[in-house]
Design a protein around this motif. Structure first.
Motif, PDB file in Angstrom:
ATOM      1  N   LEU A 265       0.855  -1.187   0.000  1.00  0.00           N
ATOM      2  CA  LEU A 265       0.000   0.000   0.000  1.00  0.00           C
ATOM      3  C   LEU A 265       0.892   1.238   0.000  1.00  0.00           C
ATOM      4  O   LEU A 265       1.503   1.582   1.003  1.00  0.00           O
ATOM      5  CB  LEU A 265      -0.913   0.005   1.233  1.00  0.00           C
ATOM      6  CG  LEU A 265      -1.997  -1.071   1.307  1.00  0.00           C
ATOM      7  CD1 LEU A 265      -2.750  -0.965   2.622  1.00  0.00           C
ATOM      8  CD2 LEU A 265      -2.958  -0.957   0.126  1.00  0.00           C
ATOM      9  N   ARG A 266       0.993   1.901  -1.132  1.00  0.00           N
ATOM     10  CA  ARG A 266       1.807   3.091  -1.245  1.00  0.00           C
ATOM     11  C   ARG A 266       1.004   4.287  -0.743  1.00  0.00           C
ATOM     12  O   ARG A 266      -0.193   4.409  -1.005  1.00  0.00           O
ATOM     13  CB  ARG A 266       2.249   3.289  -2.694  1.00  0.00           C
ATOM     14  CG  ARG A 266       3.167   2.179  -3.182  1.00  0.00           C
ATOM     15  CD  ARG A 266       3.400   2.209  -4.683  1.00  0.00           C
ATOM     16  NE  ARG A 266       3.968   3.479  -5.121  1.00  0.00           N
ATOM     17  CZ  ARG A 266       3.357   4.295  -5.988  1.00  0.00           C
ATOM     18  NH1 ARG A 266       2.172   3.982  -6.485  1.00  0.00           N
ATOM     19  NH2 ARG A 266       3.943   5.414  -6.366  1.00  0.00           N
ATOM     20  N   THR A 267       1.685   5.182  -0.033  1.00  0.00           N
ATOM     21  CA  THR A 267       0.974   6.260   0.650  1.00  0.00           C
ATOM     22  C   THR A 267       1.550   7.622   0.276  1.00  0.00           C
ATOM     23  O   THR A 267       2.635   7.737  -0.286  1.00  0.00           O
ATOM     24  CB  THR A 267       1.080   6.090   2.181  1.00  0.00           C
ATOM     25  OG1 THR A 267       2.416   6.374   2.596  1.00  0.00           O
ATOM     26  CG2 THR A 267       0.709   4.683   2.602  1.00  0.00           C
ATOM     27  N   TRP A 268       0.787   8.632   0.638  1.00  0.00           N
ATOM     28  CA  TRP A 268       1.283   9.997   0.616  1.00  0.00           C
ATOM     29  C   TRP A 268       2.305  10.128   1.742  1.00  0.00           C
ATOM     30  O   TRP A 268       2.116   9.594   2.824  1.00  0.00           O
ATOM     31  CB  TRP A 268       0.125  10.961   0.845  1.00  0.00           C
ATOM     32  CG  TRP A 268       0.452  12.417   0.704  1.00  0.00           C
ATOM     33  CD1 TRP A 268       1.114  13.186   1.598  1.00  0.00           C
ATOM     34  CD2 TRP A 268       0.114  13.266  -0.384  1.00  0.00           C
ATOM     35  NE1 TRP A 268       1.209  14.470   1.142  1.00  0.00           N
ATOM     36  CE2 TRP A 268       0.600  14.549  -0.085  1.00  0.00           C
ATOM     37  CE3 TRP A 268      -0.572  13.070  -1.587  1.00  0.00           C
ATOM     38  CZ2 TRP A 268       0.430  15.641  -0.932  1.00  0.00           C
ATOM     39  CZ3 TRP A 268      -0.741  14.149  -2.431  1.00  0.00           C
ATOM     40  CH2 TRP A 268      -0.237  15.418  -2.109  1.00  0.00           C
ATOM     41  N   ASN A 269       3.395  10.843   1.472  1.00  0.00           N
ATOM     42  CA  ASN A 269       4.414  11.002   2.507  1.00  0.00           C
ATOM     43  C   ASN A 269       3.797  11.627   3.764  1.00  0.00           C
ATOM     44  O   ASN A 269       3.014  12.576   3.681  1.00  0.00           O
ATOM     45  CB  ASN A 269       5.553  11.874   1.988  1.00  0.00           C
ATOM     46  CG  ASN A 269       6.750  11.843   2.912  1.00  0.00           C
ATOM     47  OD1 ASN A 269       6.934  10.891   3.674  1.00  0.00           O
ATOM     48  ND2 ASN A 269       7.572  12.867   2.850  1.00  0.00           N
ATOM     49  N   ASN A 270       4.162  11.074   4.918  1.00  0.00           N
ATOM     50  CA  ASN A 270       3.662  11.535   6.218  1.00  0.00           C
ATOM     51  C   ASN A 270       2.147  11.368   6.351  1.00  0.00           C
ATOM     52  O   ASN A 270       1.494  12.138   7.058  1.00  0.00           O
ATOM     53  CB  ASN A 270       4.042  13.000   6.472  1.00  0.00           C
ATOM     54  CG  ASN A 270       5.528  13.198   6.587  1.00  0.00           C
ATOM     55  OD1 ASN A 270       6.232  12.348   7.138  1.00  0.00           O
ATOM     56  ND2 ASN A 270       6.035  14.314   6.069  1.00  0.00           N
ATOM     57  N   THR A 271       1.606  10.380   5.689  1.00  0.00           N
ATOM     58  CA  THR A 271       0.177  10.155   5.826  1.00  0.00           C
ATOM     59  C   THR A 271      -0.195   9.829   7.259  1.00  0.00           C
ATOM     60  O   THR A 271       0.576   9.208   7.994  1.00  0.00           O
ATOM     61  CB  THR A 271      -0.289   8.994   4.918  1.00  0.00           C
ATOM     62  OG1 THR A 271      -1.713   8.847   5.044  1.00  0.00           O
ATOM     63  CG2 THR A 271       0.359   7.678   5.327  1.00  0.00           C
ATOM     64  N   GLN A 272      -1.349  10.271   7.661  1.00  0.00           N
ATOM     65  CA  GLN A 272      -1.897   9.841   8.933  1.00  0.00           C
ATOM     66  C   GLN A 272      -2.718   8.583   8.696  1.00  0.00           C
ATOM     67  O   GLN A 272      -3.172   8.304   7.583  1.00  0.00           O
ATOM     68  CB  GLN A 272      -2.712  10.954   9.565  1.00  0.00           C
ATOM     69  CG  GLN A 272      -1.861  12.179   9.884  1.00  0.00           C
ATOM     70  CD  GLN A 272      -2.433  13.018  11.003  1.00  0.00           C
ATOM     71  OE1 GLN A 272      -3.003  12.490  11.965  1.00  0.00           O
ATOM     72  NE2 GLN A 272      -2.275  14.325  10.907  1.00  0.00           N
ATOM     73  N   LEU A 273      -2.898   7.808   9.768  1.00  0.00           N
ATOM     74  CA  LEU A 273      -3.583   6.525   9.679  1.00  0.00           C
ATOM     75  C   LEU A 273      -4.737   6.477  10.676  1.00  0.00           C
ATOM     76  O   LEU A 273      -4.670   7.091  11.756  1.00  0.00           O
ATOM     77  CB  LEU A 273      -2.624   5.372   9.966  1.00  0.00           C
ATOM     78  CG  LEU A 273      -1.353   5.276   9.114  1.00  0.00           C
ATOM     79  CD1 LEU A 273      -0.465   4.155   9.618  1.00  0.00           C
ATOM     80  CD2 LEU A 273      -1.710   5.057   7.643  1.00  0.00           C
ATOM     81  N   ALA A 274      -5.777   5.747  10.321  1.00  0.00           N
ATOM     82  CA  ALA A 274      -6.885   5.478  11.239  1.00  0.00           C
ATOM     83  C   ALA A 274      -7.397   4.075  10.946  1.00  0.00           C
ATOM     84  O   ALA A 274      -7.453   3.663   9.778  1.00  0.00           O
ATOM     85  CB  ALA A 274      -8.000   6.509  11.074  1.00  0.00           C
ATOM     86  N   VAL A 275      -7.749   3.324  11.984  1.00  0.00           N
ATOM     87  CA  VAL A 275      -8.158   1.939  11.785  1.00  0.00           C
ATOM     88  C   VAL A 275      -9.284   1.585  12.753  1.00  0.00           C
ATOM     89  O   VAL A 275      -9.410   2.185  13.835  1.00  0.00           O
ATOM     90  CB  VAL A 275      -6.949   0.982  11.970  1.00  0.00           C
ATOM     91  CG1 VAL A 275      -6.527   0.915  13.427  1.00  0.00           C
ATOM     92  CG2 VAL A 275      -7.242  -0.395  11.408  1.00  0.00           C
ATOM     93  N   ALA A 276     -10.078   0.626  12.351  1.00  0.00           N
ATOM     94  CA  ALA A 276     -11.156   0.112  13.200  1.00  0.00           C
ATOM     95  C   ALA A 276     -11.372  -1.357  12.876  1.00  0.00           C
ATOM     96  O   ALA A 276     -11.088  -1.820  11.760  1.00  0.00           O
ATOM     97  CB  ALA A 276     -12.446   0.891  12.992  1.00  0.00           C
ATOM     98  N   TRP A 277     -11.840  -2.087  13.876  1.00  0.00           N
ATOM     99  CA  TRP A 277     -12.259  -3.467  13.629  1.00  0.00           C
ATOM    100  C   TRP A 277     -13.772  -3.446  13.441  1.00  0.00           C
ATOM    101  O   TRP A 277     -14.528  -3.081  14.340  1.00  0.00           O
ATOM    102  CB  TRP A 277     -11.870  -4.366  14.793  1.00  0.00           C
ATOM    103  CG  TRP A 277     -12.261  -5.792  14.579  1.00  0.00           C
ATOM    104  CD1 TRP A 277     -11.867  -6.601  13.557  1.00  0.00           C
ATOM    105  CD2 TRP A 277     -13.149  -6.564  15.374  1.00  0.00           C
ATOM    106  NE1 TRP A 277     -12.446  -7.838  13.666  1.00  0.00           N
ATOM    107  CE2 TRP A 277     -13.240  -7.848  14.786  1.00  0.00           C
ATOM    108  CE3 TRP A 277     -13.865  -6.322  16.535  1.00  0.00           C
ATOM    109  CZ2 TRP A 277     -14.011  -8.871  15.312  1.00  0.00           C
ATOM    110  CZ3 TRP A 277     -14.651  -7.323  17.076  1.00  0.00           C
ATOM    111  CH2 TRP A 277     -14.709  -8.592  16.459  1.00  0.00           C
ATOM    112  N   GLN A 278     -14.210  -3.812  12.249  1.00  0.00           N
ATOM    113  CA  GLN A 278     -15.631  -3.781  11.909  1.00  0.00           C
ATOM    114  C   GLN A 278     -16.263  -5.140  12.191  1.00  0.00           C
ATOM    115  O   GLN A 278     -15.897  -6.148  11.581  1.00  0.00           O
ATOM    116  CB  GLN A 278     -15.813  -3.414  10.433  1.00  0.00           C
ATOM    117  CG  GLN A 278     -17.262  -3.258  10.026  1.00  0.00           C
ATOM    118  CD  GLN A 278     -17.388  -3.039   8.531  1.00  0.00           C
ATOM    119  OE1 GLN A 278     -16.640  -3.599   7.742  1.00  0.00           O
ATOM    120  NE2 GLN A 278     -18.352  -2.206   8.131  1.00  0.00           N
TER     121      GLN A 278
END
Length: 470
Positions: A265-278
């Protein structure tokens, strides 16, 4: 003073030299250093005798006080009066010189002592206090937590009803550290995830210093399944970094066994992340891990467990969000199941926008505004939690000055909370924040991590629960 040799011949003499004294008296032979006195029987000056009372032959007593006679200027031959082998005049001159030298030495010592005391007093004086500006949060040199470290946290409940928490951060050496809470033993323990993976068959890991961190936990009784996952960015051979993650698949039976999964998964530099278990729509399935991140073109994208290694369709356009946009992802009710998701993202020009999961991996991109007046230039990150059995939610924004504000979803509308009140807060100048799904808040401040509980009846109040680390 030179030593004096006593000669017992016809012409005794002294080697005593007092040049300055001799130069000041008219009774001095030119070119000589000898001390002299006039001799009554000779027209020439004679050397002074150095014989004293112990050396000269004692005259017979004749009733004459020779010392008194000498004092009165009378001469009784060789029995001249001397003091310490010197004539009275020379003795007193020498004595005066010695006294002057002693007085000078004493005066010099006193003056030197006073000068030294003054110098010591000056050197130990208290300097004027200097006023320095307060450092920017997260920029000082730390010894416990990396100064640019982000924060992630999650919670889960085991089959016995005990609550477990995991808080992730980076130490000053960029290693990912987790603090684990066990409500049964009421203790925090520490694991160095980077170190545990360094010798594994799947590791080591190389998180970017100050990478955004995202964490989620699964506690599905179907199985039962208890897992903890943490996501982070790593440098890659591509110009852009990629997202990787580490799994703790048996947190109760083997809390030290972590596995590592690199990603494409290539990202924008300094990307922020958020995650959840659905959670699943039914009770007989596990559910999905859902990750929000910013792709290379600036779009906010969603990755999920069914198609993890591929970029999905963007859910928020790049033109709608800022670079390095703050993100938060919270589970929510979708009917009677916790199958819904709400994504908060930093929107242009200055708001926290809402994107809602509406089923079948479809998202409503622009589903309203969660909080106004959220300037991306003065905002560090977002965080979110749920309250009152998933019926309510709280989204918060951390500003660059360390302050926190938010908005509460009460089931029908979002109500702004301009300022969060931290009760009993030791230090609230936060550089990074995180929240679990059971209304618990974590913040990094002054090289320490603090835990607060959210008052569900008044979400503007966070009460200090204690220190997490160190």
């Amino acid at each position: 003073m030179a030593s004096v040799d006593h000669h017992y011949g016809f012409e005794p003499y002294s080697t005593l030299e007092v040049q300055s004294v001799e130069a000041s008296t008219p009774q001095v032979l030119e070119g000589s250093n000898k001390e002299v006195v006039p001799h009554p029987e000779s027209p020439y000056l004679q050397p002074v005798s150095t014989l004293n009372a112990w050396d000269a032959p004692k005259p017979e007593a004749n009733g004459v006080d020779k010392e008194a006679a000498v004092t009165q200027g009378q001469n009784y031959g060789e029995a001249k009066r001397t003091i310490c082998g010197l004539s009275p005049r020379i003795f007193y001159v020498v004595l005066a010189v010695v006294v002057l030298i002693i007085i000078g030495a004493i005066a010099g010592g006193i003056a030197g002592g006073l000068s030294s005391k003054h110098s010591d007093s000056s050197s130990t004086s208290i300097p004027e206090p200097k006023t320095e500006p307060e450092p920017e949060p997260g920029t000082t040199e730390n010894v416990n937590v990396l100064s640019t470290s982000k924060l992630a946290a999650s919670n889960w409940t085991d089959s016995q009803g005990y609550i477990h928490r995991h808080v992730f951060f980076q130490d000053p050496y960029n290693a990912i550290i987790t603090r684990q809470w066990d409500s049964e033993n009421k203790t925090w323990t520490t694991n160095n995830v980077s170190q545990l993976l360094s010798s594994s068959t799947t590791g080591p890991i190389h998180p970017i210093p100050g990478t955004s961190l995202a964490c989620a936990s699964a506690d599905n009784n179907w199985g039962p399944l208890y897992e903890v996952h943490v996501w982070f960015s790593e440098a890659s051979t591509d110009p852009e970094p990629t997202i990787s993650w580490a799994n703790l698949n048996d947190p109760i039976g083997n809390p030290n066994f972590w596995t590592y999964t690199p990603s494409i998964l290539r990202t924008w530099n300094n990307t922020q992340l958020a995650v959840a278990w659905q959670r699943c729509l039914r009770d007989d399935c596990v559910g999905n891990w859902v990750l929000a991140y910013q792709g290379p073109q600036g779009f906010v994208r969603i990755a999920n467990a069914t198609n993890w290694d591929n970029n999905t369709e963007p859910v928020v356009r790049g033109s709608a969000v800022s670079a390095g946009a703050s993100l938060a992802l919270a589970p929510s009710l979708n009917g009677t199941y916790v199958h819904g998701l709400t994504l908060a993202s930093q929107r242009r020009p200055s708001s926290m926008g809402k994107t809602t999961f509406i089923g079948d991996w479809n998202w409503k991109e622009d589903d309203g505004t969660i909080l106004d007046d959220v300037d991306p230039l003065t905002t560090r990150q977002f965080a979110a939690t749920t309250m009152n059995n998933w019926t309510e939610a709280l989204f918060v924004a951390l500003s660059t000055d360390g302050g926190v504000k938010g908005a509460r979803w009460d089931g029908t509308a979002y109500n702004a909370i301009p300022q969060i009140n931290f009760v009993d807060g030791e230090s609230t100048n936060f550089s990074a924040i995180a929240m679990t799904t059971d209304a618990t808040f974590y913040g990094i401040s002054d090289d320490q991590i603090w835990e607060y509980t959210v008052d569900a009846s008044d979400p503007s109040t966070f009460t200090l629960a204690g220190k997490v680390y160190p």
